[in-house]
Design an enzyme around this catalytic site. Structure first.
Site, short mmCIF file in Angstrom:
data_model
loop_
_atom_site.label_atom_id
_atom_site.label_comp_id
_atom_site.label_asym_id
_atom_site.label_seq_id
_atom_site.Cartn_x
_atom_site.Cartn_y
_atom_site.Cartn_z
N GLY A 180 -2.94 -13.28 -37.05
CA GLY A 180 -4.00 -12.04 -37.38
C GLY A 180 -4.64 -12.31 -38.71
O GLY A 180 -5.85 -12.48 -38.75
N ASP A 209 8.68 -15.27 -36.20
CA ASP A 209 8.86 -15.49 -34.98
C ASP A 209 8.73 -17.15 -34.53
O ASP A 209 8.94 -17.58 -33.66
CB ASP A 209 7.73 -14.65 -34.01
CG ASP A 209 8.13 -13.26 -34.05
OD1 ASP A 209 9.22 -12.77 -34.74
OD2 ASP A 209 7.23 -12.68 -33.55
#
Length: 449
Positions: A180, A209
């Site tokens: 993002g 992640d």
């Protein structure tokens, strides 16, 4: 892999000699400048390279990161800014420290600004004044978790961000964050290009992640799975300490199970690993609960680790009430709590006593200081980001691929998410270490796979 464009944008022809005292030749015991022609292969198998040659195409490759002998910016004219966005991650402060030290000591850049609270601090109306950074200011950051600059989620008007850069005389911007953040950086690059400005934007990918496309490993991942491994060891002790003990641990991993899978293998004490990429059912005859019952009957304890994004298909109704976060991500329902309830219900119906415990260490894992291997990785990422910026590159992130640092266009990196491939060796290691069934799905789900 689709043929993506791996070419890197440049602001113009480098006009200045690098202040770095490096070499052009091998075997002189002095580190070398990196040639612009140096490439890092995407594929690391001979068969993949042979296929490209047979097709008459050049094997896909990335531009190699590292110092160039010519630079675009004159160091006394540079004002650099550093912004950290999104969720916390081990190593953020180490990257900030590495950028400041490299800018000052390697290139002689004296004006370095820390942007407060993410992209929010890059718009004038936020009234968040930047922090002047120097080596003394960042000296002890490695001992601290989080980001001392603060962070935030969500976009800001791109035109206002570029206005802010112009007003402050900022000509290099380092964006530290996940996909993002880097999508936001790409929009900033486009606005800069539209105005024909010479401002470099270099991204440093950040995610626990480890799901950044075209990036083998992101900073903070080593720390995260190391800490998660310790949590799983405690979970194993809890499970063993009770008759028919079941400990369920939820780890971060919205759409990718790299953290969960890696920690599971490293711990050696996990019996079931559930991740978003691998479908599973809960109910008999072949679902997870049936496999768990078999384990409990045979061994009287079990440890289950689940990624936060796994099993969301069981929680659609609950998730629909949660909406989205400031970045536009769908908020996830708590799969850990749901599994606890289902396990209790399942064994209660069958009159099998169980003791179920639930551990969610997510915020602890992401906010700790980086371990030494991560600190070194952060420092090397920061150095290569500075080299790229000073050479006049822009619209790129610094990546790591096939054990080498690379330059990756932001557009390519954010074009998709990296996913754990169930046919590659990491998932095989999970299956071999846990002993869980290859598939925990019933016939109807198997048809959809």
């Amino acid at each position: 892999m689709d043929q993506l464009d791996f070419s890197i944008r440049r602001l113009g022809t480098p006009r200045y000699a690098s202040p770095l005292q490096l070499s052009y030749v091998n075997d002189d015991y002095i580190a070398n400048f990196v040639l612009d022609s140096e490439r890092i292969l995407y594929a690391n198998s001979l068969s993949s390279i042979q296929r490209s040659i047979e097709q008459g195409i050049e094997p896909p490759s990335f531009e190699a990161a590292g110092p160039r002998d010519r630079i675009f910016f004159n160091p006394p004219d540079v004002t650099a800014a550093i912004v950290t966005c999104g969720g916390l991650c081990p190593g953020l402060n180490d990257v900030i420290r590495g950028l400041v030290l490299s800018l000052r000591h390697n290139y002689g850049v004296n004006r370095i600004l820390g942007i407060r609270y993410g992209y929010q601090g890059l718009v004038e109306r936020s009234q968040l004044s930047p922090i002047a950074l120097d080596p003394e200011r960042v000296n002890d950051l490695s001992s601290r978790g989080g980001t001392f600059l603060g962070s935030s989620r969500g976009p800001q008007p791109v035109d206002e961000i570029v206005d802010f850069l112009l007003k402050r005389g900022i000509n290099i911007l380092f964006t530290i964050g996940g996909d993002g953040t880097q999508r936001g950086a790409a929009a900033i690059v486009e606005e800069i290009s539209r105005r024909n400005l010479s401002i470099s934007v270099i991204g440093i990918p950040k995610t626990i992640d480890n799901d950044i496309f075209l990036v083998e490993k992101s900073f903070g991942f080593d720390t995260a799975y190391s800490v998660a491994t310790s949590v799983l060891s405690s979970a194993h002790a809890e499970a063993e300490g009770a008759y028919n003990g079941v400990t369920i641990v939820k780890l971060m991993g919205r759409e990718a199970g790299f953290l969960t899978a890696t920690a599971s293998v490293a711990s050696g004490g996990v019996n079931f690993t559930l991740i978003p990429e691998i479908p599973f059912d809960l109910d008999p005859p072949h679902g997870f609960l049936s496999a768990l019952e078999t384990r409990i009957r045979e061994r009287n304890h079990a440890v289950v680790v689940v990624a936060e994004g796994a099993g969301q298909e069981f929680l659609v109704k609950e998730a629909s009430r949660l909406g989205t976060d400031a970045s536009g991500n769908i908020k996830l329902a708590d799969i850990g709590v749901y599994l606890c309830d289902r396990v209790k219900e399942y064994f209660h119906i069958r009159h099998i006593p169980v003791t179920v415990r639930y551990i969610d260490p997510s915020y602890i894992v992401r906010s700790l200081p980086a371990i030494p291997s991560d600190r070194m990785f952060c420092l090397r990422l920061a150095h290569n980001a500075v080299h790229a910026a000073m050479s006049g590159r822009t619209g790129m992130i610094v990546g790591y691929w096939n054990s080498a640092f690379t330059h990756i266009p932001i557009e390519a990196s954010v074009s998709r998410k990296k996913r754990l491939d169930p046919e590659e060796d990491l998932w095989l290691s999970v299956l071999e270490s846990t002993g869980q069934p290859n598939r925990m799905v019933n016939a109807e789900t198997a048809k959809k796979m």
